[in-house]
Scaffold this active site. Structure first.
Site, short mmCIF file in Angstrom:
data_model
loop_
_atom_site.label_atom_id
_atom_site.label_comp_id
_atom_site.label_asym_id
_atom_site.label_seq_id
_atom_site.Cartn_x
_atom_site.Cartn_y
_atom_site.Cartn_z
N PHE A 1 -5.89 7.28 1.17
CA PHE A 1 -4.95 7.47 2.28
C PHE A 1 -3.89 6.38 2.25
CE2 PHE A 1 -8.61 9.83 3.52
CZ PHE A 1 -8.19 10.80 4.42
N ILE B 1 -5.46 -0.11 -1.65
CA ILE B 1 -5.94 1.28 -1.71
C ILE B 1 -6.95 1.48 -0.59
CG2 ILE B 1 -7.06 3.05 -3.11
CD1 ILE B 1 -6.18 1.62 -5.60
N ASP B 2 -6.62 2.35 0.35
CA ASP B 2 -7.51 2.67 1.47
C ASP B 2 -8.24 3.97 1.15
OD1 ASP B 2 -6.57 0.45 2.84
OD2 ASP B 2 -5.00 1.58 3.86
N VAL B 3 -9.56 3.95 1.22
CA VAL B 3 -10.36 5.09 0.79
C VAL B 3 -11.32 5.55 1.88
CG1 VAL B 3 -10.23 4.42 -1.63
CG2 VAL B 3 -12.16 3.63 -0.25
N ASN C 1 0.83 -1.20 0.00
CA ASN C 1 0.00 0.00 0.00
C ASN C 1 0.87 1.25 0.00
OD1 ASN C 1 -1.61 2.25 0.95
ND2 ASN C 1 -3.19 0.80 1.53
#
Length: 279
Positions: free
Chosen positions: A156, A143-145, A114
């Site tokens: 983020f 992918i952190d959303v 990530n």
């Protein structure tokens, strides 16, 4: 038609499995091997472990587990891989290609990267290296959303603590695909542990923007939420953590619900046996 996947996710913090909520509230749940035994019995499609340790320490804290006290995350992976009978993806805190290579060499089939994927974007980075040496199928970009009040989504890194301002989630997913990623692991920060359902809007936006598979994670509260993702988005897989921790046969029941709803999933062994008995 390609089969859709249902994937349990186990979050590791200081060597123990934890329940996660909002990326900041964690409750210890058990050791990595006990959970693995159930998932082996259930014939899960795949298994994802993500190390979310933040303080840099690795401490099992108790000595009453079935496995020896491991000294670091790599030791935990070795223990897991010896007993894991399904494809295994491992991620979290991987900063270099050499670290990623060690995880693959010690039992991981895929690696989720990530923060470092983003940090190395302007050079020949970790995703390109994993894809070149082990194949794109091993390179998964996390992918952190989070959804903003005005309705759009932000991305983020650093376990949800650092906002990325130069890419939207969709733009970064496309960029990851260009760099050689074979899969996207899309996780919702604000849905994490909420049991409020998946963020279908961002899942479909990312899934329809790339050609590689997208794994949707964050928000499962019932088996209907899995069905909704497959019926209303182009995601290739649904992942969940907490919902599989609290019910003994949750994975088997979830697979059955997906079958009944017409989702193209591979049935569990137990469900296939029951079907054979009915014939």
């Amino acid at each position: 038609m390609l089969k859709k996947r249902l994937i349990p996710v186990l979050f590791l913090k200081n060597g123990l499995i934890v329940r996660s909520e909002g990326f900041h509230d964690f409750r210890e749940f058990g050791n990595p091997i006990n959970q693995l035994e159930r998932l082996n019995d259930w014939e899960a499609d795949e298994l994802i472990y993500i190390d979310i340790t933040r303080d840099g320490e690795h401490n099992l804290k108790r000595d009453d587990h079935k496995i020896r006290v491991a000294n670091n995350t790599l030791d935990v992976l070795r223990d897991i891989s010896k007993q894991c009978f399904m494809p295994l993806t491992f991620g979290g805190r991987i900063k270099t290609f050499d670290e990623a290579a060690k995880y693959i060499q010690n039992g991981a089939d895929k690696i989720i990267v990530n923060t470092q994927a983003y940090e190395s974007d302007r050079s020949t980075g970790i995703i390109e290296q994993i894809a070149h040496h082990f194949g794109s199928q091993c390179a998964v970009v996390g992918i952190d959303v989070k959804k903003r009040l005005r309705g759009d989504h932000e991305m983020f890194v650093e376990q949800g603590r650092k906002l990325v301002s130069n890419y939207t989630p969709v733009q970064w997913a496309k960029r990851a695909e260009e760099k050689g990623a074979g899969e996207i692991f899309l996780n919702s920060i604000d849905r994490d542990g909420s049991a409020s359902g998946y963020d279908l809007e961002i899942i479909e936006a990312v899934s329809s923007a790339v050609r590689i598979p997208v794994i949707a994670c964050g928000g499962a509260g019932s088996f209907d939420d899995f069905v909704e993702v497959f019926q209303k988005t182009s995601a290739s897989a649904v992942a969940a953590g907490n919902i599989f921790n609290f019910t003994e046969n949750a994975y088997i029941r979830a697979k059955k619900e997906l079958e009944i709803a017409g989702c193209p999933v591979k049935p569990c062994l137990q469900n296939r046996i029951l079907e054979e008995k009915r014939k």
